[in-house]
Design an enzyme around this catalytic site. Structure first.
Site, PDB file in Angstrom:
ATOM      1  N   TYR A 153       0.849  -1.203   0.000  1.00 26.47           N
ATOM      2  CA  TYR A 153       0.000   0.000   0.000  1.00 26.47           C
ATOM      3  C   TYR A 153       0.880   1.246   0.000  1.00 26.47           C
ATOM      4  O   TYR A 153       0.702   2.147  -0.821  1.00 26.47           O
ATOM      5  CB  TYR A 153      -0.913   0.010   1.218  1.00 26.47           C
ATOM      6  N   LYS A 157       1.489   4.359  -2.773  1.00 28.38           N
ATOM      7  CA  LYS A 157       1.302   5.786  -2.455  1.00 28.38           C
ATOM      8  C   LYS A 157       2.582   6.581  -2.720  1.00 28.38           C
ATOM      9  O   LYS A 157       2.526   7.739  -3.123  1.00 28.38           O
ATOM     10  CB  LYS A 157       0.814   5.941  -1.023  1.00 28.38           C
TER      11      LYS A 157
HETATM   12  N1  LIG Z   1      -8.721   7.004   5.083  1.00 30.48           N
HETATM   13  C1  LIG Z   1      -7.428   7.179   5.293  1.00 30.48           C
HETATM   14  O1  LIG Z   1      -6.898   7.038   6.419  1.00 30.48           O
HETATM   15  C2  LIG Z   1      -6.555   7.537   4.137  1.00 30.48           C
HETATM   16  C3  LIG Z   1      -6.974   7.375   2.837  1.00 30.48           C
HETATM   17  N2  LIG Z   1      -6.118   7.695   1.815  1.00 30.48           N
HETATM   18  C4  LIG Z   1      -6.540   7.505   0.431  1.00 30.48           C
HETATM   19  O2  LIG Z   1      -7.766   8.167   0.210  1.00 30.48           O
HETATM   20  C5  LIG Z   1      -8.409   7.580  -0.926  1.00 30.48           C
HETATM   21  C6  LIG Z   1      -9.876   7.399  -0.621  1.00 30.48           C
HETATM   22  O3  LIG Z   1     -10.014   6.407   0.347  1.00 30.48           O
HETATM   23  P1  LIG Z   1     -11.033   6.571   1.590  1.00 30.48           P
HETATM   24  O4  LIG Z   1     -12.033   7.607   1.276  1.00 30.48           O
HETATM   25  O5  LIG Z   1     -10.229   6.670   2.824  1.00 30.48           O
HETATM   26  O6  LIG Z   1     -11.671   5.120   1.629  1.00 30.48           O
HETATM   27  P2  LIG Z   1     -13.124   4.553   1.288  1.00 30.48           P
HETATM   28  O7  LIG Z   1     -12.972   3.079   1.359  1.00 30.48           O
HETATM   29  O8  LIG Z   1     -14.163   5.236   2.086  1.00 30.48           O
HETATM   30  O9  LIG Z   1     -13.357   4.989  -0.225  1.00 30.48           O
HETATM   31  C7  LIG Z   1     -12.720   4.291  -1.252  1.00 30.48           C
HETATM   32  C8  LIG Z   1     -13.459   4.637  -2.510  1.00 30.48           C
HETATM   33  O10 LIG Z   1     -12.849   3.942  -3.581  1.00 30.48           O
HETATM   34  C9  LIG Z   1     -13.818   3.164  -4.248  1.00 30.48           C
HETATM   35  N3  LIG Z   1     -13.233   1.919  -4.747  1.00 30.48           N
HETATM   36  C10 LIG Z   1     -12.691   0.918  -4.018  1.00 30.48           C
HETATM   37  N4  LIG Z   1     -12.297  -0.073  -4.836  1.00 30.48           N
HETATM   38  C11 LIG Z   1     -12.629   0.314  -6.103  1.00 30.48           C
HETATM   39  C12 LIG Z   1     -12.499  -0.283  -7.368  1.00 30.48           C
HETATM   40  N5  LIG Z   1     -11.961  -1.507  -7.515  1.00 30.48           N
HETATM   41  N6  LIG Z   1     -12.911   0.408  -8.445  1.00 30.48           N
HETATM   42  C13 LIG Z   1     -13.464   1.634  -8.314  1.00 30.48           C
HETATM   43  N7  LIG Z   1     -13.615   2.265  -7.132  1.00 30.48           N
HETATM   44  C14 LIG Z   1     -13.204   1.590  -6.044  1.00 30.48           C
HETATM   45  C15 LIG Z   1     -14.902   2.884  -3.213  1.00 30.48           C
HETATM   46  O11 LIG Z   1     -16.150   2.734  -3.807  1.00 30.48           O
HETATM   47  P3  LIG Z   1     -16.843   1.344  -4.241  1.00 30.48           P
HETATM   48  O12 LIG Z   1     -16.648   0.342  -3.128  1.00 30.48           O
HETATM   49  O13 LIG Z   1     -18.262   1.768  -4.443  1.00 30.48           O
HETATM   50  O14 LIG Z   1     -16.156   0.939  -5.500  1.00 30.48           O
HETATM   51  C16 LIG Z   1     -14.908   4.202  -2.447  1.00 30.48           C
HETATM   52  O15 LIG Z   1     -15.714   5.127  -3.122  1.00 30.48           O
HETATM   53  C17 LIG Z   1      -7.645   6.274  -1.192  1.00 30.48           C
HETATM   54  O16 LIG Z   1      -6.793   6.449  -2.310  1.00 30.48           O
HETATM   55  C18 LIG Z   1      -6.807   6.084   0.060  1.00 30.48           C
HETATM   56  O17 LIG Z   1      -5.595   5.363  -0.190  1.00 30.48           O
HETATM   57  C19 LIG Z   1      -4.858   8.194   2.035  1.00 30.48           C
HETATM   58  C20 LIG Z   1      -4.424   8.371   3.321  1.00 30.48           C
HETATM   59  C21 LIG Z   1      -5.243   8.079   4.454  1.00 30.48           C
HETATM   60  N1  LIG Z   2      -5.257   4.329   4.447  1.00 31.75           N
HETATM   61  C1  LIG Z   2      -4.385   4.587   5.545  1.00 31.75           C
HETATM   62  C2  LIG Z   2      -3.552   3.410   5.857  1.00 31.75           C
HETATM   63  O1  LIG Z   2      -3.775   2.322   5.432  1.00 31.75           O
HETATM   64  C3  LIG Z   2      -3.424   5.663   5.260  1.00 31.75           C
HETATM   65  O2  LIG Z   2      -3.057   5.836   4.084  1.00 31.75           O
HETATM   66  O3  LIG Z   2      -3.042   6.319   6.223  1.00 31.75           O
END
Ligand SMILES: NC(=O)C1=CN([C@@H]2O[C@H](COP(=O)(O)OP(=O)(O)OC[C@H]3O[C@@H](n4cnc5c(N)ncnc54)[C@H](OP(=O)(O)O)[C@@H]3O)[C@@H](O)[C@H]2O)C=CC1
Ligand SMILES: N[C@@H](C=O)C(=O)O
Length: 262
Positions: A153, A157
């Site tokens: 992961y 990133k």
């Molecule tokens: N939350 C955190 O702590 C952090 C998050 N991030 C990043 O933020 C971004 C958003 O994640 P976050 O909002 O936290 O997580 P969520 O799981 O809430 O959202 C993830 C989104 O991605 C979609 N998704 C997942 N798999 C697929 C797929 N195969 N195809 C299309 N869409 C997909 C999901 O929708 P659906 O299931 O409907 O497809 C959902 O809308 C990510 O890139 C994550 O790495 C970065 C740092 C920290």
């Molecule tokens: N999604 C979180 C860890 O898995 C993050 O990016 O901090």
């Protein structure tokens, strides 16, 4: 006809992407919402249309499936209304490297790196031609931290940060803004999806607070926006050290410390 550029947001059905959708709708932008969960996308689209009067299309796609990825790429190539791409869709992965199956690693790389790269490649030529537009890549501070233990992961990133910095160097002079957003732990469904109980985690940032901060960086046209970093100089120092290291490379010969002593 809306004079503002439409915004295509991947991963818009929940979490950070859903808040980005709300914020850009509130700013008056038409939207194209991409994710797998059609019913959640349609419910969000209906609410945001009612609340803000903007046009919202739902484009269901599993971005790990090449044919779905191509459908979204084609929309980015051909829909001239779309001027902003939010590469947000992503997933985390718990457990050590040895515990990962090759399929799960392939899926994570497909979603977190191949998809945002392909989508950026789809929209970039049109934006460069027009001399305007933006690409926002949602990375993570975990990309700095192999110690975090989310090896693949974090590598995905780190890839996104590098991609963003390279895109900015190439597209910035052509008028295209590229932003990398690096959240830390944020209160979304990513944790449960990765099999992690969020109640076991230290304070997580509220999703709206994260996106609001990321949009401050967006409005300032910041290259790398790190909302949880309270000492901005740390990033400046890291970039300075990186560039300093590069300036100290003398590739023609190995450094003295590597010359055989016998
Ligand atoms: N939350 C955190 O702590 C952090 C998050 N991030 C990043 O933020 C971004 C958003 O994640 P976050 O909002 O936290 O997580 P969520 O799981 O809430 O959202 C993830 C989104 O991605 C979609 N998704 C997942 N798999 C697929 C797929 N195969 N195809 C299309 N869409 C997909 C999901 O929708 P659906 O299931 O409907 O497809 C959902 O809308 C990510 O890139 C994550 O790495 C970065 C740092 C920290
Ligand atoms: N999604 C979180 C860890 O898995 C993050 O990016 O901090």
């Amino acid at each position: 006809m809306n004079d503002l550029p439409a915004v295509l947001i991947t991963g818009a059905s929940s979490g950070i992407g859903a808040v980005y959708a709300e914020r850009f709708a509130q700013r008056g932008h038409d939207l194209v919402l991409v994710a797998r969960d059609q019913s959640r996308l349609e419910a969000l689209a209906a609410r945001l249309h009612t609340e803000n009067g903007v046009k919202i299309d739902v484009l269901r796609a599993d971005l790990t499936h090449p044919q779905d990825l191509e459908a979204v790429s084609a929309r980015l190539r051909t829909d001239a209304r779309i001027g902003i791409l939010i590469n947000n869709a992503g997933a985390a992965q718990s457990g050590g490297f040895l515990a990962q199956s090759s399929d799960s690693v392939a899926r994570l790389i497909a979603l977190n790196t191949t998809a945002p790269t392909q989508l950026a490649a789809a929209i970039a030529p049109r934006l460069a031609q027009s001399g305007a537009g933006a690409i926002v890549n949602i990375g993570s501070v975990v990309g700095f931290a192999p110690e975090f233990g989310a090896l693949v992961y974090g590598a995905t990133k780190a890839f996104l940060l590098y991609l963003s910095q390279g895109l900015r160097l190439e597209l910035g002079p052509k008028g295209v803004y590229v932003q990398a957003v690096l959240p830390a732990g944020t209160r979304t469904e990513i944790w449960e999806r990765a099999g992690v109980d969020p109640t076991t985690l230290p304070d997580l940032m509220d999703t709206a607070e994260l996106v609001n901060a990321a949009l401050v960086g967006f409005d300032r046209r910041e290259a790398v926006t790190i909302p949880p970093l309270h000492v901005a100089e740390r990033w400046d120092a890291l970039e300075g050290a990186r560039l300093g290291l590069m300036s100290d490379l003398r590739q023609a010969h190995a450094a003295e410390r590597y010359l055989a002593t016998r």
